[in-house]
Design a protein around this motif. Structure first.
Motif, PDB file in Angstrom:
ATOM      1  N   ARG A  34      -8.055 -16.918   9.644  1.00 57.29           N
ATOM      2  CA  ARG A  34      -7.852 -15.474   9.521  1.00 57.29           C
ATOM      3  C   ARG A  34      -6.842 -15.233   8.408  1.00 57.29           C
ATOM      4  O   ARG A  34      -5.665 -15.539   8.560  1.00 57.29           O
ATOM      5  N   PRO A  35      -7.288 -14.700   7.285  1.00 57.02           N
ATOM      6  CA  PRO A  35      -6.361 -14.422   6.190  1.00 57.02           C
ATOM      7  C   PRO A  35      -5.701 -13.060   6.367  1.00 57.02           C
ATOM      8  O   PRO A  35      -6.197 -12.194   7.096  1.00 57.02           O
ATOM      9  N   ALA A  36      -4.589 -12.869   5.691  1.00 55.26           N
ATOM     10  CA  ALA A  36      -3.926 -11.562   5.660  1.00 55.26           C
ATOM     11  C   ALA A  36      -3.142 -11.429   4.373  1.00 55.26           C
ATOM     12  O   ALA A  36      -2.521 -12.397   3.908  1.00 55.26           O
ATOM     13  N   VAL A  37      -3.187 -10.244   3.788  1.00 54.32           N
ATOM     14  CA  VAL A  37      -2.346  -9.903   2.645  1.00 54.32           C
ATOM     15  C   VAL A  37      -1.556  -8.662   3.023  1.00 54.32           C
ATOM     16  O   VAL A  37      -2.121  -7.583   3.203  1.00 54.32           O
ATOM     17  N   PHE A  38      -0.248  -8.825   3.182  1.00 54.66           N
ATOM     18  CA  PHE A  38       0.634  -7.718   3.504  1.00 54.66           C
ATOM     19  C   PHE A  38       1.345  -7.256   2.231  1.00 54.66           C
ATOM     20  O   PHE A  38       1.679  -8.067   1.357  1.00 54.66           O
ATOM     21  N   VAL A  39       1.574  -5.951   2.133  1.00 53.93           N
ATOM     22  CA  VAL A  39       2.195  -5.362   0.946  1.00 53.93           C
ATOM     23  C   VAL A  39       3.463  -4.619   1.358  1.00 53.93           C
ATOM     24  O   VAL A  39       3.448  -3.830   2.309  1.00 53.93           O
ATOM     25  N   ARG A  40       4.538  -4.879   0.626  1.00 51.03           N
ATOM     26  CA  ARG A  40       5.821  -4.200   0.840  1.00 51.03           C
ATOM     27  C   ARG A  40       6.148  -3.367  -0.386  1.00 51.03           C
ATOM     28  O   ARG A  40       6.169  -3.869  -1.509  1.00 51.03           O
ATOM     29  N   VAL A  41       6.380  -2.076  -0.166  1.00 54.10           N
ATOM     30  CA  VAL A  41       6.766  -1.163  -1.251  1.00 54.10           C
ATOM     31  C   VAL A  41       8.131  -0.583  -0.924  1.00 54.10           C
ATOM     32  O   VAL A  41       8.380  -0.160   0.212  1.00 54.10           O
ATOM     33  N   GLU A  42       9.036  -0.570  -1.915  1.00 52.02           N
ATOM     34  CA  GLU A  42      10.368  -0.005  -1.726  1.00 52.02           C
ATOM     35  C   GLU A  42      10.635   1.037  -2.801  1.00 52.02           C
ATOM     36  O   GLU A  42      10.228   0.871  -3.956  1.00 52.02           O
ATOM     37  N   ASP A  43      11.295   2.138  -2.407  1.00 48.99           N
ATOM     38  CA  ASP A  43      11.673   3.135  -3.404  1.00 48.99           C
ATOM     39  C   ASP A  43      13.138   2.953  -3.800  1.00 48.99           C
ATOM     40  O   ASP A  43      13.851   2.107  -3.242  1.00 48.99           O
ATOM     41  N   TRP A  50       4.994  -0.469   4.501  1.00 48.80           N
ATOM     42  CA  TRP A  50       4.165  -1.659   4.627  1.00 48.80           C
ATOM     43  C   TRP A  50       2.679  -1.303   4.646  1.00 48.80           C
ATOM     44  O   TRP A  50       2.276  -0.309   5.246  1.00 48.80           O
ATOM     45  N   GLY A  51       1.884  -2.142   3.976  1.00 49.65           N
ATOM     46  CA  GLY A  51       0.445  -1.963   3.962  1.00 49.65           C
ATOM     47  C   GLY A  51      -0.266  -3.295   4.069  1.00 49.65           C
ATOM     48  O   GLY A  51       0.369  -4.363   4.167  1.00 49.65           O
ATOM     49  N   GLU A  52      -1.581  -3.244   4.031  1.00 42.94           N
ATOM     50  CA  GLU A  52      -2.398  -4.467   4.135  1.00 42.94           C
ATOM     51  C   GLU A  52      -3.656  -4.325   3.303  1.00 42.94           C
ATOM     52  O   GLU A  52      -4.280  -3.257   3.274  1.00 42.94           O
ATOM     53  N   VAL A  53      -4.034  -5.401   2.639  1.00 42.61           N
ATOM     54  CA  VAL A  53      -5.214  -5.457   1.782  1.00 42.61           C
ATOM     55  C   VAL A  53      -6.344  -6.175   2.524  1.00 42.61           C
ATOM     56  O   VAL A  53      -6.132  -7.260   3.078  1.00 42.61           O
ATOM     57  N   TRP A  54      -7.541  -5.613   2.515  1.00 44.51           N
ATOM     58  CA  TRP A  54      -8.716  -6.301   3.072  1.00 44.51           C
ATOM     59  C   TRP A  54      -8.964  -7.565   2.248  1.00 44.51           C
ATOM     60  O   TRP A  54      -9.009  -7.514   1.015  1.00 44.51           O
ATOM     61  N   CYS A  55      -9.156  -8.716   2.924  1.00 44.81           N
ATOM     62  CA  CYS A  55      -9.300  -9.980   2.179  1.00 44.81           C
ATOM     63  C   CYS A  55     -10.138 -11.003   2.939  1.00 44.81           C
ATOM     64  O   CYS A  55      -9.960 -12.202   2.739  1.00 44.81           O
ATOM     65  N   ASN A  56     -11.033 -10.556   3.811  1.00 47.57           N
ATOM     66  CA  ASN A  56     -11.771 -11.501   4.652  1.00 47.57           C
ATOM     67  C   ASN A  56     -12.711 -12.422   3.878  1.00 47.57           C
ATOM     68  O   ASN A  56     -12.890 -13.575   4.243  1.00 47.57           O
ATOM     69  N   PHE A  57     -13.335 -11.900   2.829  1.00 52.24           N
ATOM     70  CA  PHE A  57     -14.319 -12.681   2.075  1.00 52.24           C
ATOM     71  C   PHE A  57     -14.126 -12.384   0.590  1.00 52.24           C
ATOM     72  O   PHE A  57     -13.677 -11.296   0.228  1.00 52.24           O
ATOM     73  N   PRO A  58     -14.498 -13.376  -0.281  1.00 50.08           N
ATOM     74  CA  PRO A  58     -14.890 -14.755   0.012  1.00 50.08           C
ATOM     75  C   PRO A  58     -13.689 -15.573   0.469  1.00 50.08           C
ATOM     76  O   PRO A  58     -12.574 -15.049   0.507  1.00 50.08           O
ATOM     77  N   LEU A 118      -1.532   2.232   1.575  1.00 45.25           N
ATOM     78  CA  LEU A 118      -1.067   2.267   2.963  1.00 45.25           C
ATOM     79  C   LEU A 118       0.449   2.117   3.017  1.00 45.25           C
ATOM     80  O   LEU A 118       1.130   2.812   3.788  1.00 45.25           O
ATOM     81  N   ALA A 119       0.976   1.212   2.204  1.00 45.32           N
ATOM     82  CA  ALA A 119       2.423   1.002   2.185  1.00 45.32           C
ATOM     83  C   ALA A 119       3.164   2.233   1.666  1.00 45.32           C
ATOM     84  O   ALA A 119       4.225   2.604   2.176  1.00 45.32           O
ATOM     85  N   VAL A 120       2.597   2.885   0.654  1.00 47.50           N
ATOM     86  CA  VAL A 120       3.243   4.081   0.092  1.00 47.50           C
ATOM     87  C   VAL A 120       3.258   5.210   1.125  1.00 47.50           C
ATOM     88  O   VAL A 120       4.253   5.931   1.263  1.00 47.50           O
ATOM     89  N   TRP A 121       2.190   5.364   1.877  1.00 49.62           N
ATOM     90  CA  TRP A 121       2.155   6.403   2.909  1.00 49.62           C
ATOM     91  C   TRP A 121       3.134   6.097   4.043  1.00 49.62           C
ATOM     92  O   TRP A 121       3.784   7.001   4.586  1.00 49.62           O
ATOM     93  N   ASP A 122       3.247   4.822   4.407  1.00 49.32           N
ATOM     94  CA  ASP A 122       4.234   4.442   5.422  1.00 49.32           C
ATOM     95  C   ASP A 122       5.636   4.772   4.919  1.00 49.32           C
ATOM     96  O   ASP A 122       6.471   5.355   5.646  1.00 49.32           O
ATOM     97  N   LEU A 123       5.902   4.417   3.679  1.00 51.26           N
ATOM     98  CA  LEU A 123       7.204   4.715   3.073  1.00 51.26           C
ATOM     99  C   LEU A 123       7.461   6.231   3.070  1.00 51.26           C
ATOM    100  O   LEU A 123       8.554   6.702   3.434  1.00 51.26           O
ATOM    101  N   TYR A 124       6.457   6.997   2.658  1.00 51.51           N
ATOM    102  CA  TYR A 124       6.600   8.452   2.571  1.00 51.51           C
ATOM    103  C   TYR A 124       6.885   9.061   3.950  1.00 51.51           C
ATOM    104  O   TYR A 124       7.748   9.935   4.086  1.00 51.51           O
ATOM    105  N   ALA A 125       6.171   8.590   4.975  1.00 49.35           N
ATOM    106  CA  ALA A 125       6.408   9.105   6.328  1.00 49.35           C
ATOM    107  C   ALA A 125       7.811   8.739   6.808  1.00 49.35           C
ATOM    108  O   ALA A 125       8.478   9.523   7.490  1.00 49.35           O
ATOM    109  N   ARG A 126       8.267   7.556   6.429  1.00 48.66           N
ATOM    110  CA  ARG A 126       9.640   7.160   6.795  1.00 48.66           C
ATOM    111  C   ARG A 126      10.664   8.045   6.074  1.00 48.66           C
ATOM    112  O   ARG A 126      11.705   8.397   6.654  1.00 48.66           O
ATOM    113  N   ARG A 127      10.399   8.381   4.830  1.00 49.87           N
ATOM    114  CA  ARG A 127      11.279   9.309   4.108  1.00 49.87           C
ATOM    115  C   ARG A 127      11.368  10.652   4.832  1.00 49.87           C
ATOM    116  O   ARG A 127      12.426  11.288   4.863  1.00 49.87           O
TER     117      ARG A 127
END
Length: 375
Positions: A34-43, A50-58, A118-127
């Motif tokens: 099970r792969p995962a790519v997590f993204v962290r954005v800081e202002d 925090w966000g996540e990128v779809w990366c199941n295939f290939p 997704l990470a930018v929206w999480d950041l914005y909601a936290r702001r």
């Protein structure tokens, strides 16, 4: 009330793989991990999202997308003064459109941009110090969920375990041996009783096979049949199948444009529409599309089969938009999902309840999964 602009200080992606003892099987292939790519954005004010990128295939897709975020997309966003979160999405989408075309990699670019979004929206909601689902206009914190990713082998055992954890709705992977598919559907229907039962072919049939194999499935009382044929098949083939069966058709995870969604919303063919916010569009594009789905009289059911951050974001989008749709929750083993999906794991009588913490409501402890990091 509008918020002041914010400036992006950093964007970073992290790649992980959790090895599986039992592969996830689809009609077109299997996942050995099970792969995962997590993204962290800081202002520049120190807020983090925090966000996540779809990366199941290939198979090597996760590592490729990490580099795509870190080496191509991040430099284009660092220092950007965003008047609102969707501005970052538009900047990256427009700024890389020729490069995506030149490289023939529209999908990886769209997926990577979606994860950043997704990470930018999480950041914005936290702001704003507000839960993302409330920021999107949600009135109800509770949403329905269903257990997904049920393999053709051991499906009854998997379904029993999911029902024991509080699920009241199931989705089975089919598109294999027809007799096995029907036996599995029969077993799951007996287990779930009057509860929702759906089936996913993962684009595994030709139109001729679909016209032969789909109508007999009516006796299982399917809530929907998902991607029975390839997502890119001519609309007349989808129309043909729509006219041949009496239960709903579902698709959407492989639609990757506003025009594509507009087309299916104009037609009666799909009754369940399933955008995947980590695969295309993020919150910026999929919020309006989800509202359009409901306005068209169809059911909005976010597609998701990944790790925890994207799953949690999908839950917030569904709660924010409303409607009678269900959140897809993969029921296979995956600590990269379980450790970061917050309240989504707490299923009670087929429902989950989101909290009022700002943004997505979690701060992932990446140190706890350090042994699974690949890049």
């Amino acid at each position: 009330m509008t918020s002041p602009p914010f400036t992006i200080r950093s964007v970073q992606a992290f790649g992980y793989r959790y090895p599986l003892t039992t592969p996830v099987i689809t009609s077109f292939g299997r996942m050995a991990d099970r792969p995962a790519v997590f993204v962290r954005v800081e202002d520049t004010d120190g807020n983090i999202g925090w966000g996540e990128v779809w990366c199941n295939f290939p198979a090597p897709g996760a590592e490729h997308r990490v580099r795509l975020v870190n080496e191509v997309l991040a430099p284009a966003l660092i220092g950007f003064n965003a008047p609102e979160p969707s501005a970052a999405f538009e900047r990256l989408t427009q700024g890389t459109s020729v490069l995506a075309l030149q490289s023939g990699e529209a999908g990886p670019f769209a997926q990577s941009i979606a994860g950043i979004d997704l990470a930018v929206w999480d950041l914005y909601a936290r702001r704003r110090n507000v839960a993302l689902w409330r920021l999107l206009g949600g009135a109800k914190r509770k949403i329905k969920v269903y257990a997904s990713g049920i393999n053709p082998v051991g499906s009854e055992r998997t379904a029993e375990a999911a029902l024991g954890r509080g699920y009241r709705a199931l989705k089975l992977k089919i598109g294999f041996d027809p007799a096995t598919d029907r036996a599995n559907l029969g077993a799951l229907r007996r287990l779930v009783g009057e509860g929702l039962l759906a089936a996913d072919v993962n684009q595994g049939w030709t139109i001729a096979q679909a016209l032969e194999l789909a109508p007999p499935l009516e006796r299982f009382g399917l809530a929907w049949l998902e991607e029975p044929i390839r997502a890119d098949r001519p609309r007349q083939e989808w129309q043909q199948l729509h006219e041949a069966i009496r239960f709903p058709l579902a698709a959407g995870e492989n639609i990757a444009s506003h025009a594509g969604f507009a087309e299916v919303l104009r037609e009666p063919i799909l009754r369940v529409v399933q955008p995947d916010i980590a695969k295309w569009g993020g919150v910026s594009a999929c919020t309006s599309i989800a509202r359009d789905i409901l306005a068209s009289g169809k059911m909005f059911c976010p597609h998701y089969l990944g790790a925890g951050i994207g799953l949690l974001a999908s839950a917030h989008l569904l709660a924010g938009i409303g409607g009678d749709g269900l959140l897809e929750v993969d029921c296979n083993e995956n600590p990269l999902r379980d450790r970061f999906s917050g309240p989504v794991l707490d299923v009670r009588d087929g429902m989950i309840e989101l909290g009022d913490e700002a943004g997505l409501g979690i701060t992932p402890d990446l140190a706890s999964i350090a042994q699974y990091r690949t890049i």
